[in-house]
Design a protein around this motif. Structure first.
Motif, short mmCIF file in Angstrom:
data_model
loop_
_atom_site.label_atom_id
_atom_site.label_comp_id
_atom_site.label_asym_id
_atom_site.label_seq_id
_atom_site.Cartn_x
_atom_site.Cartn_y
_atom_site.Cartn_z
N ALA A 169 0.86 -1.18 0.00
CA ALA A 169 0.00 0.00 0.00
C ALA A 169 0.89 1.23 0.00
O ALA A 169 2.06 1.18 0.43
N VAL A 170 0.35 2.33 -0.50
CA VAL A 170 1.08 3.60 -0.52
C VAL A 170 0.51 4.52 0.55
O VAL A 170 -0.70 4.74 0.61
N GLU A 171 1.39 5.04 1.40
CA GLU A 171 1.00 5.98 2.44
C GLU A 171 2.04 7.09 2.50
O GLU A 171 3.24 6.83 2.65
N ASP A 172 1.57 8.32 2.38
CA ASP A 172 2.45 9.50 2.50
C ASP A 172 3.65 9.40 1.56
O ASP A 172 4.79 9.71 1.94
N GLY A 173 3.39 8.95 0.33
CA GLY A 173 4.46 8.89 -0.65
C GLY A 173 5.43 7.74 -0.48
O GLY A 173 6.48 7.70 -1.13
N ARG A 174 5.09 6.79 0.39
CA ARG A 174 5.96 5.64 0.64
C ARG A 174 5.23 4.36 0.29
O ARG A 174 4.05 4.18 0.61
N LEU A 175 5.93 3.47 -0.42
CA LEU A 175 5.39 2.14 -0.70
C LEU A 175 5.76 1.22 0.45
O LEU A 175 6.95 1.03 0.75
N ARG A 176 4.74 0.65 1.08
CA ARG A 176 4.97 -0.26 2.19
C ARG A 176 4.58 -1.67 1.76
O ARG A 176 3.41 -1.98 1.55
N LEU A 177 5.61 -2.52 1.62
CA LEU A 177 5.42 -3.89 1.18
C LEU A 177 5.44 -4.84 2.37
O LEU A 177 6.14 -4.58 3.37
N ALA A 178 4.71 -5.93 2.24
CA ALA A 178 4.75 -7.02 3.22
C ALA A 178 4.91 -8.32 2.46
O ALA A 178 4.04 -8.70 1.67
N VAL A 179 6.03 -9.00 2.66
CA VAL A 179 6.31 -10.28 2.02
C VAL A 179 6.22 -11.36 3.09
O VAL A 179 7.06 -11.40 4.00
N SER A 180 5.20 -12.20 2.99
CA SER A 180 4.92 -13.19 4.04
C SER A 180 5.11 -14.61 3.54
O SER A 180 4.87 -14.91 2.36
N ASP A 181 5.55 -15.48 4.43
CA ASP A 181 5.65 -16.92 4.13
C ASP A 181 5.10 -17.71 5.31
O ASP A 181 4.80 -17.15 6.36
N ARG A 182 4.95 -18.99 5.10
CA ARG A 182 4.46 -19.88 6.17
C ARG A 182 5.51 -20.93 6.48
O ARG A 182 5.19 -22.10 6.74
N GLY A 183 6.76 -20.48 6.48
CA GLY A 183 7.88 -21.39 6.74
C GLY A 183 8.11 -21.62 8.21
O GLY A 183 7.23 -21.45 9.05
N CYS A 184 9.36 -21.96 8.54
CA CYS A 184 9.69 -22.36 9.91
C CYS A 184 9.74 -21.18 10.88
O CYS A 184 9.66 -21.36 12.09
N GLY A 185 9.88 -19.94 10.36
CA GLY A 185 9.92 -18.77 11.23
C GLY A 185 11.18 -18.72 12.09
O GLY A 185 12.09 -19.54 11.95
N PHE A 186 11.23 -17.74 13.01
CA PHE A 186 12.38 -17.61 13.90
C PHE A 186 11.94 -16.93 15.19
O PHE A 186 10.86 -16.33 15.27
N ASP A 187 12.78 -17.02 16.19
CA ASP A 187 12.50 -16.43 17.50
C ASP A 187 12.83 -14.94 17.44
O ASP A 187 13.96 -14.56 17.12
N MET A 188 11.86 -14.09 17.76
CA MET A 188 12.06 -12.64 17.67
C MET A 188 13.12 -12.13 18.63
O MET A 188 13.57 -10.99 18.50
N ARG A 189 13.53 -12.94 19.59
CA ARG A 189 14.62 -12.51 20.49
C ARG A 189 15.92 -12.28 19.72
O ARG A 189 16.81 -11.55 20.18
N TYR A 190 16.02 -12.93 18.56
CA TYR A 190 17.25 -12.81 17.77
C TYR A 190 17.05 -11.95 16.52
O TYR A 190 17.88 -11.97 15.61
N ALA A 191 15.97 -11.18 16.50
CA ALA A 191 15.66 -10.38 15.30
C ALA A 191 16.73 -9.35 14.99
O ALA A 191 16.94 -8.99 13.83
N ASP A 192 17.45 -8.85 16.03
CA ASP A 192 18.46 -7.82 15.79
C ASP A 192 19.65 -8.37 15.01
O ASP A 192 20.42 -7.61 14.42
N LYS A 193 19.82 -9.69 14.98
CA LYS A 193 20.94 -10.29 14.25
C LYS A 193 20.59 -10.60 12.79
O LYS A 193 21.47 -10.90 11.99
N LEU A 194 19.30 -10.53 12.47
CA LEU A 194 18.82 -11.04 11.19
C LEU A 194 19.47 -10.37 9.99
O LEU A 194 19.75 -11.02 8.97
N PHE A 195 19.72 -9.06 10.08
CA PHE A 195 20.22 -8.30 8.93
C PHE A 195 21.71 -7.99 9.03
O PHE A 195 22.23 -7.17 8.29
N LEU A 196 22.41 -8.66 9.96
CA LEU A 196 23.85 -8.47 10.10
C LEU A 196 24.60 -9.48 9.23
O LEU A 196 24.16 -10.63 9.09
#
Length: 356
Positions: free
Chosen positions: A268-295
């Motif tokens: 969806a577009v809000e305030d000139g920004r495209l906001r995407l959501a890419v979802s899957d139904r895979g194994c997922g991960f523990d959000m406690r380690y979310a800060d490491k995900l993009f390192l």
């Protein structure tokens, strides 16, 4: 006697951190604040009465000031920016602005030595990264291709006994993984150094392309990929495809244990920004380690669970940030993940079609 307003302006002038001065129309110093006197290394009294384009500044700035002052008012720009070009003088940026109501000129002087040193460090770092990228591309990939090539020749020539063929296949697979790691390292190094084009990009179409590539590589895998139409962003088509490829690849790998791989793209577009959501139904991960995900090289799953080289999502984040955007993820173990990507939006259909 000075009024309250005049006194306030004078105190602001005198105590400003920036070097400030008032010049006559001929360029003589009329008033000089303490910051500028400190930059010049002279007390204000010794400057007053002399001309700004004499003695204090290097030849480039002095010439620029003299030329600007000599230009008739009707032809002279209201503001001019000059920078030092002589290494023997301090590195300064001088801004001149006409004050027509006061019949004078405001001069602002800033020390840009630290700024120039930072630019030089960035240039040197970029040059070093380019050398590293060149080395990775040529010095590492060539031996890897050689290993894979010789392994293929041994297999094709039947020179390896049946018992040794599993090991031969492991050699070829390891060489392929190493080559993929080198490719990812090259992208990681280059994404921040290359200028990003700004053009309308059909994100829905890019998602379709990426999804088709994944499905073509695994035709026996049951998959349902749903992509919302009409999603447009402004950016560099090539690098946005890299971003989406890494996010889709992540969803694809960690859905390998499902009977059917399901990936959904909404936006969806809000305030000139495209906001995407890419979802899957895979194994997922523990959000406690979310800060490491993009390192870089941080893996939340082992190779037996689909973990790769640990650079894909780091590349995705760099691409998003280089577009003035962002990426984050939410997940629950066993229930899949959703990656939220924000990018500058573009009008549907504006500009050329991707690939043209």
């Amino acid at each position: 006697m000075e009024t309250g307003s005049t006194l306030l302006h004078r105190q602001a002038f005198d105590h400003a951190d920036a070097g400030l001065a008032l010049l006559s129309p001929q360029g003589e110093w009329l008033q000089v604040n303490a910051a500028l006197a400190a930059l010049a290394g002279q007390p204000p009294a010794s400057l007053q009465g002399t001309r700004a384009h004499e003695a204090v500044f290097d030849g480039g700035i002095a010439t620029g000031i003299a030329r600007w002052l000599a230009t008739p008012d009707h032809a002279r720009p209201a503001r001019v920016v000059l920078e030092s070009d002589d290494g023997a003088f301090p590195a300064w940026r001088v801004v001149l602005a006409a004050l027509p109501d006061a019949g004078g000129v405001l001069l602002q002087c800033t020390d840009i030595g630290a700024e120039r040193r930072q630019r030089e460090r960035e240039r040197a770092t970029a040059e070093l990264q380019e050398h590293v990228a060149h080395g990775l591309s040529h010095e590492l990939r060539a031996p890897l291709r050689g290993i894979a090539g010789f392994a293929a020749r041994l297999d094709e020539a039947g020179l390896v006994a049946e018992a040794g063929k599993p090991d031969l296949e492991r050699i070829r697979a390891a060489a392929a993984r190493a080559d993929d790691l080198v490719r990812a390292l090259l992208e990681f190094l280059r994404v921040s150094r290359q200028p990003m084009r700004e053009e309308p990009v059909d994100v829905s179409l890019l998602c379709e392309w990426v999804a088709t590539d994944l499905q073509d590589a695994a035709r026996d895998r049951a998959a349902r990929i749903t992509i919302a139409p009409g999603l447009w962003a402004r950016g560099d088509e090539r690098w946005l495809k890299v971003l989406l490829r890494e996010v889709f690849d992540n969803a694809w790998k960690f859905s390998s244990g499902c009977e059917e791989t399901r990936i959904t793209v909404e936006g969806a577009v809000e305030d000139g920004r495209l906001r995407l959501a890419v979802s899957d139904r895979g194994c997922g991960f523990d959000m406690r380690y979310a800060d490491k995900l993009f390192l870089p090289f941080q893996r939340l799953h082992g190779s037996n669970q689909g973990g790769g080289h640990g650079l894909g999502l780091a590349i995705a984040r760099r691409v998003a940030e280089c577009h003035g955007g962002s990426i984050r993820a939410e997940s629950r173990p066993g229930q899949g993940s959703t990656f939220f990507i924000e990018l500058p939006a573009a009008s549907p259909g504006a500009g050329a079609e991707p690939g043209q």
